[in-house]
Design an enzyme around this catalytic site. Structure first.
Site, short mmCIF file in Angstrom:
data_model
loop_
_atom_site.label_atom_id
_atom_site.label_comp_id
_atom_site.label_asym_id
_atom_site.label_seq_id
_atom_site.Cartn_x
_atom_site.Cartn_y
_atom_site.Cartn_z
N TYR A 24 0.78 -1.21 -0.08
CA TYR A 24 -0.02 -0.07 0.14
C TYR A 24 0.78 1.20 0.00
O TYR A 24 0.48 2.39 -0.03
CB TYR A 24 -0.91 0.12 1.30
N ASN A 74 -13.15 3.07 -2.06
CA ASN A 74 -12.41 2.06 -1.84
C ASN A 74 -13.02 1.39 -0.63
O ASN A 74 -12.72 1.46 0.56
CB ASN A 74 -11.05 2.80 -1.41
N ASP A 87 -25.80 -3.07 -2.46
CA ASP A 87 -27.04 -2.68 -2.38
C ASP A 87 -27.27 -1.20 -2.22
O ASP A 87 -28.09 -0.36 -3.00
CB ASP A 87 -27.95 -3.38 -1.31
N HIS A 100 -8.77 0.76 -5.97
CA HIS A 100 -8.06 0.00 -4.92
C HIS A 100 -6.40 0.75 -5.18
O HIS A 100 -6.01 0.74 -6.42
CB HIS A 100 -8.15 -1.44 -5.54
N SER A 102 -3.84 -1.24 -4.43
CA SER A 102 -3.20 -2.38 -5.18
C SER A 102 -3.69 -2.79 -6.31
O SER A 102 -5.09 -2.52 -6.32
CB SER A 102 -2.79 -3.41 -4.12
C1 DHK Z 1 -7.25 -2.28 0.25
C2 DHK Z 1 -7.67 -3.15 1.12
O1 DHK Z 1 -7.64 -2.92 2.34
C3 DHK Z 1 -7.81 -4.70 0.77
O2 DHK Z 1 -8.59 -5.37 1.65
C4 DHK Z 1 -8.06 -4.66 -0.58
C5 DHK Z 1 -7.26 -2.40 -1.18
C6 DHK Z 1 -7.12 -4.01 -1.54
C7 DHK Z 1 -6.50 -1.44 -1.87
O3 DHK Z 1 -5.80 -2.05 -2.60
O4 DHK Z 1 -6.67 -0.39 -1.64
O5 DHK Z 1 -8.15 -6.01 -0.96
#
Ligand code: DHK
Length: 146
Positions: A24, A74, A87, A100, A102
């Site tokens: 991240y 996100n 929903d 996301h 990642s």
């Molecule tokens: C962030 C999260 O906390 C993960 O649960 C996801 C996502 C990916 C991200 O890449 O921002 O799988």
């Protein structure tokens, strides 16, 4: 006329910067918020993060009730498990960008099937924290073109 864009974040994103930085990065959530506000220019940003599914659902309801112009979301781990989030998003009439940090499709299989993508206008995954600014600008482009 300035628009209002809601940027909503799910569980564990409050720990950005110290959470699995190899995945991240080192950008904090506060820095992400600043990036969104800079990218938005004259448009207003409502920026929120929660570790609770019901709170995220209620914030989506607020975006609906306040006639937000667009949503960047996100949902983090809720992406793959939350029917309530799906929903709620179905009730939002404006553009939705699923974001996301990642590339979830290059990660473990549990991260490969998003429940949100079928209701998203677009999906951005793998650009790192910079993806948030890209998502904000993309929302603006979609709204300009509408
Ligand atoms: C962030 C999260 O906390 C993960 O649960 C996801 C996502 C990916 C991200 O890449 O921002 O799988």
């Amino acid at each position: 006329m300035p628009r209002t864009l809601h940027v909503l974040n799910g569980p564990n994103l409050n720990r950005l910067g110290k959470r699995e930085p190899a995945i991240y990065g080192h950008t904090t959530l506060a820095q992400v918020e600043a990036m969104c506000r800079e990218a938005a220019g004259a448009d207003a940003i409502v920026f929120r993060q929660t570790n609770h599914e019901g709170q995220l659902v209620e914030w989506i309801h607020e975006a609906i009730d306040e006639a937000a112009d667009g949503i960047v979301i996100n949902p983090a781990g809720l992406t793959f498990s939350s029917i309530p989030v799906l929903d709620a998003l179905k009730m939002f009439a404006g553009p939705i960008i699923e974001l996301h940090i990642s590339n979830i499709h290059r990660r473990e299989a549990i991260y490969h099937r998003s429940l949100v993508s079928p209701v998203a206008t677009a999906v951005i995954a793998g650009l790192g924290a910079q993806g948030y600014a890209t998502a904000v600008r993309s929302l603006q482009d979609l709204l300009e073109a509408a």
